[in-house]
Design a protein around this motif. Sequence first.
Motif, PDB file in Angstrom:
ATOM      1  N   UNK A 186       7.905   2.827  -2.399  1.00  0.00           N
ATOM      2  CA  UNK A 186       7.212   1.672  -2.959  1.00  0.00           C
ATOM      3  C   UNK A 186       6.027   2.129  -3.796  1.00  0.00           C
ATOM      4  N   UNK A 187       5.560   1.250  -4.653  1.00  0.00           N
ATOM      5  CA  UNK A 187       4.471   1.586  -5.576  1.00  0.00           C
ATOM      6  C   UNK A 187       3.200   1.938  -4.824  1.00  0.00           C
ATOM      7  N   UNK A 188       2.435   2.890  -5.378  1.00  0.00           N
ATOM      8  CA  UNK A 188       1.213   3.327  -4.702  1.00  0.00           C
ATOM      9  C   UNK A 188      -0.026   2.536  -5.119  1.00  0.00           C
ATOM     10  N   UNK A 189       0.098   1.703  -6.153  1.00  0.00           N
ATOM     11  CA  UNK A 189      -1.037   0.896  -6.604  1.00  0.00           C
ATOM     12  C   UNK A 189      -1.248  -0.247  -5.608  1.00  0.00           C
ATOM     13  N   UNK A 190      -2.496  -0.539  -5.270  1.00  0.00           N
ATOM     14  CA  UNK A 190      -2.823  -1.396  -4.124  1.00  0.00           C
ATOM     15  C   UNK A 190      -2.148  -2.762  -4.131  1.00  0.00           C
ATOM     16  N   UNK A 191      -2.177  -3.481  -5.268  1.00  0.00           N
ATOM     17  CA  UNK A 191      -1.624  -4.835  -5.256  1.00  0.00           C
ATOM     18  C   UNK A 191      -0.100  -4.825  -5.251  1.00  0.00           C
ATOM     19  N   UNK A 192       0.508  -3.895  -5.992  1.00  0.00           N
ATOM     20  CA  UNK A 192       1.964  -3.798  -5.964  1.00  0.00           C
ATOM     21  C   UNK A 192       2.448  -3.293  -4.607  1.00  0.00           C
ATOM     22  N   UNK A 193       1.682  -2.404  -4.000  1.00  0.00           N
ATOM     23  CA  UNK A 193       2.035  -1.949  -2.652  1.00  0.00           C
ATOM     24  C   UNK A 193       1.946  -3.115  -1.670  1.00  0.00           C
ATOM     25  N   UNK A 194       0.884  -3.918  -1.803  1.00  0.00           N
ATOM     26  CA  UNK A 194       0.736  -5.079  -0.934  1.00  0.00           C
ATOM     27  C   UNK A 194       1.897  -6.038  -1.070  1.00  0.00           C
ATOM     28  N   UNK A 195       2.318  -6.261  -2.285  1.00  0.00           N
ATOM     29  CA  UNK A 195       3.467  -7.138  -2.523  1.00  0.00           C
ATOM     30  C   UNK A 195       4.728  -6.535  -1.899  1.00  0.00           C
ATOM     31  N   UNK A 196       4.874  -5.220  -2.036  1.00  0.00           N
ATOM     32  CA  UNK A 196       6.021  -4.542  -1.443  1.00  0.00           C
ATOM     33  C   UNK A 196       6.034  -4.634   0.077  1.00  0.00           C
ATOM     34  N   UNK A 197       4.869  -4.502   0.686  1.00  0.00           N
ATOM     35  CA  UNK A 197       4.769  -4.612   2.145  1.00  0.00           C
ATOM     36  C   UNK A 197       5.126  -6.025   2.607  1.00  0.00           C
ATOM     37  N   UNK A 198       4.656  -7.028   1.870  1.00  0.00           N
ATOM     38  CA  UNK A 198       5.017  -8.407   2.205  1.00  0.00           C
ATOM     39  C   UNK A 198       6.524  -8.622   2.087  1.00  0.00           C
ATOM     40  N   UNK A 199       7.138  -7.970   1.099  1.00  0.00           N
ATOM     41  CA  UNK A 199       8.586  -8.085   0.928  1.00  0.00           C
ATOM     42  C   UNK A 199       9.315  -7.444   2.109  1.00  0.00           C
ATOM     43  N   UNK A 200       8.831  -6.294   2.561  1.00  0.00           N
ATOM     44  CA  UNK A 200       9.431  -5.643   3.733  1.00  0.00           C
ATOM     45  C   UNK A 200       9.294  -6.520   4.972  1.00  0.00           C
ATOM     46  N   UNK A 214      -0.576  -6.910   9.761  1.00  0.00           N
ATOM     47  CA  UNK A 214      -1.674  -7.471  10.529  1.00  0.00           C
ATOM     48  C   UNK A 214      -1.907  -8.933  10.176  1.00  0.00           C
ATOM     49  N   UNK A 215      -2.425  -9.689  11.123  1.00  0.00           N
ATOM     50  CA  UNK A 215      -2.754 -11.088  10.861  1.00  0.00           C
ATOM     51  C   UNK A 215      -3.805 -11.175   9.756  1.00  0.00           C
ATOM     52  N   UNK A 216      -3.642 -12.169   8.878  1.00  0.00           N
ATOM     53  CA  UNK A 216      -4.602 -12.350   7.802  1.00  0.00           C
ATOM     54  C   UNK A 216      -4.494 -11.301   6.717  1.00  0.00           C
ATOM     55  N   UNK A 217      -3.330 -10.679   6.577  1.00  0.00           N
ATOM     56  CA  UNK A 217      -3.134  -9.650   5.539  1.00  0.00           C
ATOM     57  C   UNK A 217      -3.586 -10.192   4.186  1.00  0.00           C
ATOM     58  N   UNK A 218      -4.423  -9.423   3.502  1.00  0.00           N
ATOM     59  CA  UNK A 218      -5.057  -9.895   2.265  1.00  0.00           C
ATOM     60  C   UNK A 218      -4.278  -9.580   0.991  1.00  0.00           C
ATOM     61  N   UNK A 219      -3.103  -8.979   1.124  1.00  0.00           N
ATOM     62  CA  UNK A 219      -2.287  -8.686  -0.044  1.00  0.00           C
ATOM     63  C   UNK A 219      -2.586  -7.352  -0.704  1.00  0.00           C
ATOM     64  N   UNK A 220      -3.635  -6.673  -0.253  1.00  0.00           N
ATOM     65  CA  UNK A 220      -3.977  -5.360  -0.798  1.00  0.00           C
ATOM     66  C   UNK A 220      -3.289  -4.291   0.056  1.00  0.00           C
ATOM     67  N   UNK A 221      -2.450  -3.509  -0.582  1.00  0.00           N
ATOM     68  CA  UNK A 221      -1.611  -2.571   0.144  1.00  0.00           C
ATOM     69  C   UNK A 221      -2.344  -1.399   0.774  1.00  0.00           C
TER      70      UNK A 221
END
Length: 278
Positions: free
Chosen positions: A135-149, A158-165
């Motif tokens: 997955x992408x190493x840039x914070x916002x794209x990583x965050x989006x990737x983690x949400x997709x997973x 974690x609860x309240x995940x802020x979208x920053x990977x």
Amino acid sequence: MKKLLLALIVLSLAVISSACSSSSSSAKGGETVKVKLGVSGTDHRVWDFVAKKAEKEGIEVEIVTFSDYVQPNLALAEGELDANSFQTVSYFDAFIKEHNLDLVPIATTQIAPMGIYSDKYKDVKDIPEGGKIALANEATNMGRGLLLLQEAGLIKLEDGFDGIGSLDKIVENPKNLELVTLVAGQTPRVMPDVAASIINNGIAVDAGLTPKKDAIFLESATATPYINIIAVREEDKDNETLKRLAELYQQDDTKEFIEKEYKGNTLPTFVPLSEIGW
């Protein structure tokens, strides 16, 4: 005779001048207005379509392509571009904060669903214990990737995940998946070496993939942070030419073009700026 000849020459020049003025009157101020627009990747079919409409109104759009997600914003901030159109709200918000840039969105455009792709498996459920996920190493794209997973049921955040990977925000990883981070543009190239790769829509298309057909899992909803925008310098937010360009993008014929051209892989999403927090 000479006076008559001189009078005829003056009259001819006046007619020519009048004709030239009339032919350029379609452009505001009597001249074609040029706009340099930055995009990322090689697929700019929608902007080619919009540019043709703009040309009829005296707006000449020069499309400048970039191979990454960093330079288009820096070039805009430095005055090398008049506008750019390549990024999500989430990425934009994080980038301008990190780099302290005076950029603002003037319109929304579309949403391009991120997907999980694999050369080895047909379903995310088949990804094995200990499988590698790129997955992408840039914070916002990583965050989006983690949400997709997480949406795919592979991890829990974690609860309240802020979208920053950040990998330390994963609280459950039942398959002990190994997450490999790299530059977003490399995610399609590593597919032979990993169990699956999370790839941004535009990058997937550039790599010859069809998101709706080839992804083994695709984002299911149009989440506000992942709507794409048109951005300009704050000083140009009321620029009539740029505002008109945004209006041309959000017309019904552009919507129809996107729906027909991309067959559901990219979705036109024209919402007020207030809905994306601006």
